[in-house]
Design a protein around this motif. Structure first.
Motif, PDB file in Angstrom:
ATOM      1  N   GLY A 380      46.582  41.913  41.148  1.00 41.01           N
ATOM      2  CA  GLY A 380      46.487  40.409  41.342  1.00 41.01           C
ATOM      3  C   GLY A 380      45.305  40.414  42.201  1.00 41.01           C
ATOM      4  N   TYR A 381      44.861  40.990  42.970  1.00 39.77           N
ATOM      5  CA  TYR A 381      43.672  40.845  43.893  1.00 39.77           C
ATOM      6  C   TYR A 381      42.467  40.761  42.944  1.00 39.77           C
ATOM      7  CZ  TYR A 381      40.029  41.442  47.360  1.00 39.77           C
ATOM      8  OH  TYR A 381      38.893  41.367  48.101  1.00 39.77           O
ATOM      9  N   ALA A 382      42.487  42.079  42.118  1.00 38.39           N
ATOM     10  CA  ALA A 382      41.384  42.170  41.087  1.00 38.39           C
ATOM     11  C   ALA A 382      41.188  41.011  40.387  1.00 38.39           C
ATOM     12  CB  ALA A 382      41.490  43.402  40.512  1.00 38.39           C
ATOM     13  N   ALA A 383      42.330  40.415  39.755  1.00 35.17           N
ATOM     14  CA  ALA A 383      42.194  38.929  39.180  1.00 35.17           C
ATOM     15  C   ALA A 383      41.535  37.995  39.603  1.00 35.17           C
ATOM     16  CB  ALA A 383      43.455  38.842  38.386  1.00 35.17           C
ATOM     17  N   VAL A 384      42.096  37.981  41.162  1.00 33.19           N
ATOM     18  CA  VAL A 384      41.713  36.710  41.666  1.00 33.19           C
ATOM     19  C   VAL A 384      40.063  36.932  42.047  1.00 33.19           C
ATOM     20  CG1 VAL A 384      41.780  35.486  44.332  1.00 33.19           C
ATOM     21  CG2 VAL A 384      43.799  36.066  42.757  1.00 33.19           C
ATOM     22  N   ARG A 385      39.472  38.172  42.620  1.00 33.05           N
ATOM     23  CA  ARG A 385      38.210  38.349  42.829  1.00 33.05           C
ATOM     24  C   ARG A 385      37.460  38.158  41.469  1.00 33.05           C
ATOM     25  NH1 ARG A 385      36.139  40.911  47.057  1.00 33.05           N
ATOM     26  NH2 ARG A 385      34.294  40.058  46.022  1.00 33.05           N
ATOM     27  N   ALA A 386      38.070  38.516  40.311  1.00 34.25           N
ATOM     28  CA  ALA A 386      37.447  38.180  38.956  1.00 34.25           C
ATOM     29  C   ALA A 386      37.136  36.835  38.705  1.00 34.25           C
ATOM     30  CB  ALA A 386      37.914  39.031  37.791  1.00 34.25           C
ATOM     31  N   ARG A 387      38.134  35.943  39.215  1.00 33.53           N
ATOM     32  CA  ARG A 387      38.314  34.534  38.672  1.00 33.53           C
ATOM     33  C   ARG A 387      37.200  33.652  39.692  1.00 33.53           C
ATOM     34  NH1 ARG A 387      43.203  30.247  39.989  1.00 33.53           N
ATOM     35  NH2 ARG A 387      42.259  28.496  38.643  1.00 33.53           N
ATOM     36  N   PHE A 388      37.317  34.204  40.924  1.00 39.22           N
ATOM     37  CA  PHE A 388      36.208  33.685  42.114  1.00 39.22           C
ATOM     38  C   PHE A 388      34.817  33.962  41.494  1.00 39.22           C
ATOM     39  CE2 PHE A 388      34.266  33.097  46.030  1.00 39.22           C
ATOM     40  CZ  PHE A 388      34.896  32.049  46.497  1.00 39.22           C
ATOM     41  N   ALA A 389      34.511  35.065  41.288  1.00 45.68           N
ATOM     42  CA  ALA A 389      33.378  35.423  40.783  1.00 45.68           C
ATOM     43  C   ALA A 389      32.838  34.520  39.474  1.00 45.68           C
ATOM     44  CB  ALA A 389      33.070  36.888  40.510  1.00 45.68           C
TER      45      ALA A 389
END
Length: 623
Positions: A380-389
């Motif tokens: 969940g965190y990795a997906a949010v970081r990917a989306r923000f980037a």
């Protein structure tokens, strides 16, 4: 010791350093490429032409001042002098190899006035007599001077008066930006770096290119770079290798002999990335460490009492942890799980900013630390970081975060979607097609193939940013009702083909951190402006922003190069650049093979492409 002996000693000390730096077309051992200082290089070279007297170059330690000067004087006749800590008390020590054993200031000025160009490196370390000599040479004006000094160190008054007294102009260097730093690191690593690895090296070196070289060399020599299977990028996870060079650079913390100070430093190192409350540590010890600039005290966010203590340099923590013994590390370390609440807080902050349509850079030390250490990152965190980037236009970084989550959960849908979206928008069709997990990612894969009709048709009105994809793909009428704000303004401006409004939208998007969206808006503005100068300005801004988006190749950006083509020619060229044959293009677009060939022939002439093989470069941005 007599003055003559002092000078002889200084000559012996400096001879090895200067023997190869006097003459014509000097060559030095410069294994890394010169990067990111083109404007500064031009400024230095201009200072050496005509009647200009030279220039003073200042900047932080390790930022590339000496390399800049070396590049500027390459191929010219020049001499070099340099200050050193060991000879700071010896008169004329920096010029020992250029002057006779006995020389007065007057005689020294006479002798050096015949030099066409004199480079004075590490001028902040000059002895007073050498500094006075440099000042007099500047006053006389017959010798062009390139003076290099480091910020933060005491500078002899005779040197500082060169720019405060306006004898010489001053060029103050800033640390290299991340993109250029990563380019240099990749050269040292022997190939492209995975974005999170590039970020890590940039963060640890903190602008010091000598430290960057030491880090990259240590990681490479110990075989710690591994390859990302589907990209070939070099990736580095795990502890920092502590070589003799890195140990010397971190001596201020490793060599603290006071047991209370060392205990405090180790506690801070093993607490990273979480802040340590001020009241849990000995205040007197903290004051000594702060006075020596080994720690910093940060104010915590509003509503959180007290302050937080951190190590001053990002390299200190990794080195202290690496040098701790097994038992000490076991006593001080905690399980990575203790970071769970802080990690969740970071994710919540990122999500809140996405919802506010504001993706300007935010500090995210917890996620970065866990990734650096090679610890499993929740999907969940990795997906949010990917989306923000991805929303920031950092497409390769978005893909790296998505892969970070997929390392431990290969079937996670959200991470697969983010990987597909990021890969499709840099033209990596193979990765994007493997990762497709929903209609939106399928739409962007279609767009990457050049089939915009299929891409727009595949979009579904779920969420503002998904509807906004229709605007980015050039079909604002399919966007539906967007929330009032910059996204809606973009759709309205594009639908009206209003170049001025698109320029304003692009500026607003850039201010909010949406660099890729801003580049696309400027590219669309360039295509609708009626006034040629406005169109050129918009195109220039679009290209500048697109180059910061890590290889972005979206339909709107393709128009930067293909803007002189008709809509049908752009469609055919994009498909041809993706590798489709004339017959495949004809079947997809319901055209004859001859018509496709005619369109391509006309496009070659307008693009300056000699054949089909040149089309991928023509369609891209050349970055």
């Amino acid at each position: 010791m007599t003055f003559a002996r002092d000078l002889t000693s200084a000559r012996d000390t400096t001879s090895a350093r200067t023997a190869t730096t006097t003459g014509t077309a000097n060559t030095l051992d410069l294994p890394w490429p010169f990067t990111g200082r083109e404007d500064e290089l031009e400024a230095v070279r201009r200072s050496l032409t005509g009647g200009r007297p030279g220039i003073v170059i200042t900047g932080p330690a390790g930022c590339g001042k000496t390399r800049l000067v070396t590049e500027a004087v390459r191929g010219t006749d020049w001499a070099r002098a340099a200050g050193t800590p060991e000879t700071r008390q010896i008169p004329y020590a920096a010029f020992a190899h250029l002057l006779p054993e006995r020389a007065t200031l007057h005689r020294a000025v006479q002798l050096l006035s015949g030099r066409r160009l004199l480079v004075v490196d590490d001028a902040h370390l000059l002895d007073d007599a050498s500094a006075a000599l440099v000042h007099q040479l500047a006053v006389q004006g017959r010798t062009r001077l390139l003076i290099v000094a480091t910020d933060g160190d005491p500078v002899p008054g005779a040197i500082s008066r060169l720019w405060t007294g306006e004898l010489l102009p001053r060029l103050a260097l800033e640390p290299l930006p991340r993109e250029d730093t990563v380019h240099l690191a990749a050269a040292g690593a022997g190939g492209p770096l995975e974005p999170l690895t590039g970020n890590r090296l940039h963060r640890l070196a903190r602008g010091d290119l000598r430290l960057l070289r030491d880090l990259v060399g240590a990681v490479r020599e110990r075989g710690l770079f591994t390859r990302v299977p589907d990209t070939g990028d070099r990736v580095w996870r795990g502890p920092v290798p502590v070589t003799a060079a890195l140990r010397e650079r971190t001596a201020p913390v490793l060599d603290r002999t006071d047991p209370d100070e060392r205990e405090t430093l180790d506690r801070l190192a093993f607490a990273e990335p979480l802040p340590v409350p001020l009241d849990s540590l000995d205040l007197r010890v903290l004051e000594r460490l702060e006075a020596d600039r080994l720690i910093r005290v940060d104010d915590l966010p509003e509503g959180v009492p007290d302050s937080a203590v951190r190590l001053a340099h990002p390299l200190h923590g990794p080195v202290l942890r690496a040098c701790a013994g097994t038992l000490r590390a076991r006593r001080l370390t905690g399980a990575p799980g203790r970071c769970g609440p802080a990690l969740a807080a970071e994710a919540a902050t990122l999500i809140r900013h996405i919802e506010l349509a504001d993706v300007r850079a935010l500090p995210t030390p917890v996620g970065e630390w866990l990734a650096d250490e090679g610890v499993a990152i929740p999907t969940g965190y990795a997906a949010v970081r990917a989306r923000f980037a991805r929303l920031r236009g950092e497409l390769r970084e978005a893909a790296a975060w998505a892969r970070q989550g997929l390392r431990y959960a290969p079937d996670d849908r959200d991470c697969r979607v983010e990987l597909a979206l990021a890969a499709a928008q840099v033209g990596d069709l193979a990765t994007a097609e493997r990762a497709v997990a929903d209609r939106r990612s399928a739409a962007w894969v279609a767009a990457a193939r050049g089939d915009l009709d299929a891409a727009v048709a595949a979009l579904v009105p779920e969420g503002a940013f998904i509807r906004y994809d229709a605007v980015r793909l050039g079909a604002p009428e399919r966007a539906g009702d967007l929330p009032v704000g910059v996204l809606a303004d973009h759709a309205f401006a594009l639908e009206r083909r209003d170049g001025g409004a698109l320029d304003r939208v692009a500026r607003a998007l850039e201010e909010r951190g949406f660099l890729l969206f801003a580049a696309e808006a400027y590219a669309q503005a360039a295509g609708v402006h009626r006034e040629p100068r406005a169109a050129r300005t918009a195109r220039t801004r679009a290209v500048a922003l697109a180059r910061r988006c890590q290889g972005a190749r979206t339909p709107a950006l393709s128009g930067l190069v293909l803007g002189e083509l008709t809509a049908r020619q752009r469609q055919i060229v994009t498909l041809a650049a993706a590798g489709l044959s004339n017959r495949q293009i004809a079947e997809r677009l319901t055209l004859s093979v001859r018509t496709v060939g005619n369109h391509l022939y006309s496009a070659y002439a307008r693009l300056g492409a000699s054949d089909r093989g040149a089309l991928p470069c023509a369609v891209g941005l050349g970055a």
